[in-house]
Design a protein around this motif. Structure first.
Motif, PDB file in Angstrom:
ATOM      1  N   SER A 101       0.961  -1.628  -0.064  1.00 33.78           N
ATOM      2  CA  SER A 101      -0.135   0.007  -0.127  1.00 33.78           C
ATOM      3  C   SER A 101       0.691   1.279   0.324  1.00 33.78           C
ATOM      4  N   GLU A 102       1.661   1.632   1.398  1.00 38.36           N
ATOM      5  CA  GLU A 102       2.120   2.417   0.792  1.00 38.36           C
ATOM      6  C   GLU A 102       3.769   2.866  -0.841  1.00 38.36           C
ATOM      7  N   MET A 103       4.065   1.115  -1.055  1.00 40.43           N
ATOM      8  CA  MET A 103       4.054   1.199  -2.384  1.00 40.43           C
ATOM      9  C   MET A 103       3.565   2.287  -3.369  1.00 40.43           C
ATOM     10  N   MET A 104       2.522   1.787  -3.608  1.00 36.72           N
ATOM     11  CA  MET A 104       1.755   2.388  -4.617  1.00 36.72           C
ATOM     12  C   MET A 104       1.098   3.367  -3.981  1.00 36.72           C
ATOM     13  N   LYS A 105       0.890   4.250  -2.892  1.00 37.64           N
ATOM     14  CA  LYS A 105       1.063   5.087  -2.333  1.00 37.64           C
ATOM     15  C   LYS A 105       1.960   7.127  -3.324  1.00 37.64           C
ATOM     16  N   TYR A 106       3.637   5.909  -3.076  1.00 43.11           N
ATOM     17  CA  TYR A 106       4.753   6.307  -3.320  1.00 43.11           C
ATOM     18  C   TYR A 106       4.415   6.045  -5.093  1.00 43.11           C
ATOM     19  N   ILE A 107       4.463   5.777  -5.972  1.00 42.69           N
ATOM     20  CA  ILE A 107       3.973   5.446  -7.273  1.00 42.69           C
ATOM     21  C   ILE A 107       3.600   6.146  -7.747  1.00 42.69           C
ATOM     22  N   ASP A 108       1.811   6.547  -6.863  1.00 39.80           N
ATOM     23  CA  ASP A 108       0.638   7.505  -7.531  1.00 39.80           C
ATOM     24  C   ASP A 108       1.514   8.834  -7.200  1.00 39.80           C
TER      25      ASP A 108
END
Length: 116
Positions: A101-108
């Motif tokens: 989830s944290e990685m997805m936020k960063y990518i976003d």
């Protein structure tokens, strides 16, 4: 059976079997003629159980306790052990999902920045 045969049946490397033997989880006898390790069908069953357990979150001490419970048919101890392992797996999965989830936020955030 020799270590290579047991390893092939259980789907593990012989080095894992030697490690478990060193840790006292399993025992082998030595063939007096050639010095090779020889395992009984009882030990093979333990090796198969250990092979399954190593894919979870069992630690050596937990494995020892579970093997003892399996040998003595202590169903309450077996159930406690499995519940503990399930809880550890659940915790591990939650941590992994949080990381994703944290990685997805960063990518976003990076994608939005690139769009601007």
């Amino acid at each position: 059976m020799k270590i290579g045969e047991v390893a092939a049946i259980a789907g593990v490397n012989p080095s894992a079997i030697r490690h478990w033997e060193k840790e006292g989880l399993i025992r082998s006898m030595r063939n007096p003629e050639n010095g090779y390790r020889v395992f009984t069908s009882r030990e093979l069953k333990k090796i198969i159980v250990l092979s399954s357990l190593r894919k979870t979150v069992y630690f050596i001490e937990s494995m020892k306790q579970l093997l003892e419970a399996l040998e003595t048919h202590d169903l309450a101890a077996i159930e406690r052990s499995f519940k503990m392992a399930l809880q550890r797996l659940d915790d591990q999965l939650k941590n992994q999902m949080n990381g994703i989830s944290e990685m997805m936020k960063y990518i976003d955030v990076l994608q939005r920045r690139d769009e601007n």
